[in-house]
Design a protein around this motif. Structure first.
Motif, short mmCIF file in Angstrom:
data_model
loop_
_atom_site.label_atom_id
_atom_site.label_comp_id
_atom_site.label_asym_id
_atom_site.label_seq_id
_atom_site.Cartn_x
_atom_site.Cartn_y
_atom_site.Cartn_z
N VAL A 85 0.94 -1.25 0.02
CA VAL A 85 -0.01 -0.18 0.24
C VAL A 85 0.91 1.34 -0.04
O VAL A 85 1.68 1.41 0.86
N PRO A 86 0.69 2.01 -1.07
CA PRO A 86 1.63 3.34 -0.99
C PRO A 86 1.38 4.21 0.28
O PRO A 86 0.38 4.52 0.55
N VAL A 87 2.41 4.54 0.80
CA VAL A 87 2.49 5.36 1.98
C VAL A 87 3.38 6.66 1.88
O VAL A 87 4.25 6.46 1.15
N ALA A 88 3.12 7.79 2.52
CA ALA A 88 4.01 8.89 2.62
C ALA A 88 4.16 9.53 1.27
O ALA A 88 3.11 9.70 0.52
N GLU A 89 5.44 9.75 0.67
CA GLU A 89 5.50 10.33 -0.45
C GLU A 89 5.13 9.43 -1.62
O GLU A 89 5.01 9.92 -3.03
N LYS A 90 5.08 8.33 -1.53
CA LYS A 90 4.65 7.41 -2.61
C LYS A 90 3.32 7.32 -3.07
O LYS A 90 2.78 6.84 -3.83
N VAL A 91 2.46 8.22 -2.21
CA VAL A 91 0.84 8.11 -2.26
C VAL A 91 0.72 8.92 -3.67
O VAL A 91 -0.27 8.62 -4.37
N ASN A 92 1.30 9.76 -4.06
CA ASN A 92 1.07 10.66 -4.96
C ASN A 92 1.86 10.27 -6.55
O ASN A 92 1.90 11.20 -7.28
N LEU A 93 2.40 9.24 -6.39
CA LEU A 93 3.19 8.71 -7.52
C LEU A 93 2.39 8.13 -8.61
O LEU A 93 2.94 7.78 -9.56
N VAL A 94 1.14 7.98 -8.50
CA VAL A 94 0.56 7.37 -9.53
C VAL A 94 0.42 8.28 -10.84
O VAL A 94 0.21 9.42 -10.46
N LYS A 95 0.75 7.58 -11.95
CA LYS A 95 0.95 8.47 -13.18
C LYS A 95 -0.54 8.52 -13.88
O LYS A 95 -1.31 7.61 -13.44
N GLN A 96 -0.56 9.64 -14.66
CA GLN A 96 -1.69 9.96 -15.55
C GLN A 96 -2.01 8.38 -16.41
O GLN A 96 -0.98 8.13 -16.92
N GLY A 97 -3.27 8.08 -16.16
CA GLY A 97 -3.57 7.04 -16.92
C GLY A 97 -3.44 5.55 -16.27
O GLY A 97 -3.27 4.47 -16.93
N GLU A 98 -2.81 5.64 -14.97
CA GLU A 98 -2.50 4.49 -14.22
C GLU A 98 -3.29 3.98 -13.09
O GLU A 98 -3.87 4.94 -12.52
N ARG A 137 -11.69 11.99 -7.21
CA ARG A 137 -10.51 12.49 -8.07
C ARG A 137 -9.62 11.19 -8.52
O ARG A 137 -9.06 11.04 -9.45
N SER A 138 -9.70 10.09 -7.40
CA SER A 138 -9.06 9.07 -7.79
C SER A 138 -9.71 7.58 -8.36
O SER A 138 -9.33 6.93 -9.09
N HIS A 191 -15.66 10.58 15.92
CA HIS A 191 -14.43 9.84 16.86
C HIS A 191 -14.63 8.43 16.55
O HIS A 191 -13.49 7.69 17.05
N LEU A 192 -15.68 7.56 16.29
CA LEU A 192 -15.74 6.07 16.16
C LEU A 192 -15.24 5.91 14.57
O LEU A 192 -15.28 4.62 14.63
N THR A 193 -14.98 6.67 13.89
CA THR A 193 -14.61 6.15 12.56
C THR A 193 -13.32 5.72 12.57
O THR A 193 -12.45 6.11 13.08
N TYR A 194 -13.12 4.85 11.48
CA TYR A 194 -11.66 4.02 11.13
C TYR A 194 -11.45 4.55 9.89
O TYR A 194 -12.48 4.00 8.78
N SER A 195 -10.39 4.93 9.38
CA SER A 195 -9.92 5.19 7.85
C SER A 195 -8.64 4.57 7.25
O SER A 195 -8.78 4.41 6.12
N CYS A 196 -7.99 4.20 7.98
CA CYS A 196 -6.71 3.55 7.48
C CYS A 196 -6.71 2.26 6.66
O CYS A 196 -7.18 1.49 6.88
N TYR A 197 -6.05 2.36 5.60
CA TYR A 197 -5.87 1.48 4.60
C TYR A 197 -5.20 0.15 5.11
O TYR A 197 -5.44 -0.92 4.58
N LEU A 198 -4.32 0.46 6.05
CA LEU A 198 -3.65 -0.68 6.53
C LEU A 198 -4.04 -1.69 7.67
O LEU A 198 -3.63 -2.73 7.81
N GLY A 199 -5.07 -1.21 8.25
CA GLY A 199 -5.85 -2.05 9.26
C GLY A 199 -5.36 -2.28 10.58
O GLY A 199 -5.63 -3.12 11.24
N LEU A 211 -4.02 10.22 5.22
CA LEU A 211 -3.35 11.73 4.67
C LEU A 211 -4.66 12.62 4.34
O LEU A 211 -4.77 13.51 4.80
N HIS A 212 -5.72 12.02 3.78
CA HIS A 212 -7.06 12.71 3.35
C HIS A 212 -7.67 13.08 4.83
O HIS A 212 -8.32 14.24 5.01
N ARG A 213 -7.72 12.11 5.82
CA ARG A 213 -8.33 12.43 7.16
C ARG A 213 -7.77 13.42 7.63
O ARG A 213 -8.41 14.42 8.47
N ARG A 214 -6.28 13.39 7.92
CA ARG A 214 -5.67 14.37 8.75
C ARG A 214 -5.81 15.67 8.12
O ARG A 214 -5.98 16.81 8.83
#
Ligand SMILES: [Zn+2]
Length: 231
Positions: A85-98, A137-138, A191-199, A211-214
């Motif tokens: 799962v992409p984290v930190a700076e890798k999150v926005n590395l998706v190329k156009q058309g990918e 957007r994604s 306060h009861l919600t959970y968002s993390c992709y990693l689980g 990142l969106h949550r924060r």
């Protein structure tokens, strides 16, 4: 007071779908929360969150569906643990058309089809979803056009003597900060919600969803109740 309108609220346990469910509750629907397990990494945490959210909102029922086929198919980093799962700076590395690795093939369509069957059985007038402009957007299955076309399909997808439920996406034009403000307005249990992709037990703080949550809480000027691993 007995509520006469029934709504299925598709709820992942995240902010968006929880705010949408709180809106349904405020609009005086009898809410039936619906949650899908499809082998996502965060399955256990999401399920725990949805149970708490359903209790908080006083939902009439909480329905779980198991969709293991989506995990079997693989391909998505949310269900395939051999993919990162992409984290930190890798999150926005998706190329156009990918395709982003976090995309789960046709997930929202499959979820919605299951929620629609449930809605038909309980004579729901509406199906509430947390689709929004941030996710759109994604992911194309969060767009307003997806909702419009799905509602047309639904007219022909239920028994001829049934009134089909209407899919409602009250957040479809909103970005995360506006969704969080709306959440405060309708007293959604953020306060009861959970968002993390990693689980993990705590939110990682650096996956795309965290990142969106924060950023959402920060830009909304609302205190973030989340305990992140990475500050
Ligand atoms: Zn995370």
């Amino acid at each position: 007071m007995v509520k006469t309108k029934i709504a299925v609220c598709v709820c992942s346990g995240g902010i968006d779908s929880t705010v949408a469910a709180a809106i349904a509750s405020q609009e005086d629907y009898e809410t039936h929360l619906f949650h899908a397990s499809y082998g996502q990494r965060a399955e256990k945490r999401e399920k725990e969150a949805v149970e708490k959210i359903a209790a908080y909102l006083g939902a009439k029922e909480l329905k779980f569906v198991e969709l293991p086929f989506l995990k079997e198919l693989g391909r998505s980093s949310l269900t395939d643990i051999t993919r990162e799962v992409p984290v930190a700076e890798k999150v926005n590395l998706v190329k156009q058309g990918e395709t982003p690795s976090t995309w789960v093939p046709c997930r929202n369509l499959i979820l919605l089809a299951n929620a629609s069957a449930y809605g038909e059985v309980i004579s729901a007038e509406a199906i509430f979803l947390g689709f929004n402009a941030e996710e759109a957007r994604s992911y194309p299955d969060n767009e307003k056009e997806f909702v419009r076309r799905y509602n047309l399909v639904l007219e022909k997808a239920v028994a001829s003597y049934c009134q089909p439920p209407t899919v409602k996406a009250p957040l479809v034009d909103l970005l995360k900060p506006a969704i969080i403000k709306k959440g405060k307005e309708v007293e959604a249990p953020l306060h009861l919600t959970y968002s993390c992709y990693l689980g993990g037990k705590k939110h990682c703080g650096i996956c795309e969803s965290c990142l969106h949550r924060r950023r959402g809480f920060k830009e909304a000027g609302v205190e973030d109740p989340t305990d992140y691993i990475q500050e």
